[in-house]
Design an enzyme around this catalytic site. Structure first.
Site, PDB file in Angstrom:
ATOM      1  CB  SER A  49      30.962  -0.928   6.224  1.00 33.97           C
ATOM      2  OG  SER A  49      30.128  -0.012   6.878  1.00 33.97           O
ATOM      3  CG  ASP A  75      23.142  -0.389   3.172  1.00 37.34           C
ATOM      4  OD1 ASP A  75      22.916  -0.015   4.331  1.00 37.34           O
ATOM      5  OD2 ASP A  75      24.288  -0.583   2.728  1.00 37.34           O
ATOM      6  CG  HIS A 126      25.528  -1.827   5.906  1.00 35.61           C
ATOM      7  ND1 HIS A 126      25.787  -0.859   4.951  1.00 35.61           N
ATOM      8  CD2 HIS A 126      26.621  -1.847   6.727  1.00 35.61           C
ATOM      9  CE1 HIS A 126      26.965  -0.301   5.195  1.00 35.61           C
ATOM     10  NE2 HIS A 126      27.490  -0.886   6.255  1.00 35.61           N
TER      11      HIS A 126
END
Length: 213
Positions: free
Chosen positions: A109, A159, A190
């Site tokens: 991320s 996501d 995610h």
């Protein structure tokens, strides 16, 4: 043995490696993580690799990050540029301190986003990268030559944070810059899942450490 210390302004942890055939990993956590967050992941995915894990220096409501954002999915690009330079400086100093070759980044991320920016802005800092749920970090990426550095991108088909076209655009940007891209889109969101771990482990097993430091 794990060492916690400060180099170039980064609190971090370092674990020496036992397998010289494996490149060191630069572990870059997501929002709210810290220098300990990805150590178990690094050990599981690349047994015997040296692990270098810094804490992001930006705080968002008390949560560490590697650069500022203006909103979810909207980055402060001037800060991205600044912070990627700081991270590259940290990597260079850590390499001198610990006697390491250029590491492969393993980022999740926000950590994947700073790794992608560092590849584009400071390609000498990294030998490659595993980018898990990354986004395009810069709307106008610089011209650079990644010299066939290997990059694995793991995206989630569902996501809610990273649109599929954004992930594809990042893969295309890195490929145009000369990286050897493997982009896999998994049937997930995610979060990090077992399929990510299996793919990353296999990809890292195929990598080889540089011959010289």
């Amino acid at each position: 043995m794990t060492t916690t210390t400060d180099i170039a302004g980064f609190v971090h942890r370092f674990e020496p490696g036992s397998d010289p055939a494996r490149p060191p990993l630069l572990l870059l956590h997501g929002t709210g993580g810290d220098e300990a967050d990805l150590l178990p992941l690094g050990r599981a995915l690349a047994p015997g690799a040296a692990l270098l894990s810094p804490r992001g220096r930006v705080l968002e409501n008390g949560s560490p990050r590697f650069f500022r954002r203006l909103a979810e999915g909207v980055f402060d690009e001037a800060d991205v540029i600044r912070r990627s330079g700081e991270l590259a400086g940290f990597v260079a100093e850590a390499r001198r301190t610990y006697g390491l070759p250029a590491p492969v980044a393993l980022g999740f991320s926000n950590g994947a986003n700073i790794a992608a920016a560092t590849l584009l802005l400071h390609p000498e800092a990294l030998a490659g990268a595993v980018l898990i749920r990354p986004m395009v970090p810069l709307s106008e990426p610089p011209e650079t030559d990644l010299g066939a550095k290997p990059v694995l991108i793991l995206s989630g088909a569902f996501d809610p944070i990273v649109p599929a076209e954004n992930a594809r655009a990042l893969a295309a940007t890195l490929e145009r810059a000369g990286a050897r891209i493997e982009h896999r889109t998994l049937p997930t969101g995610h979060g990090l899942g077992q399929a990510d771990l299996a793919l990353a482990r296999a990809w890292l097993t195929d990598q080889r450490a540089p011959e010289t430091v």
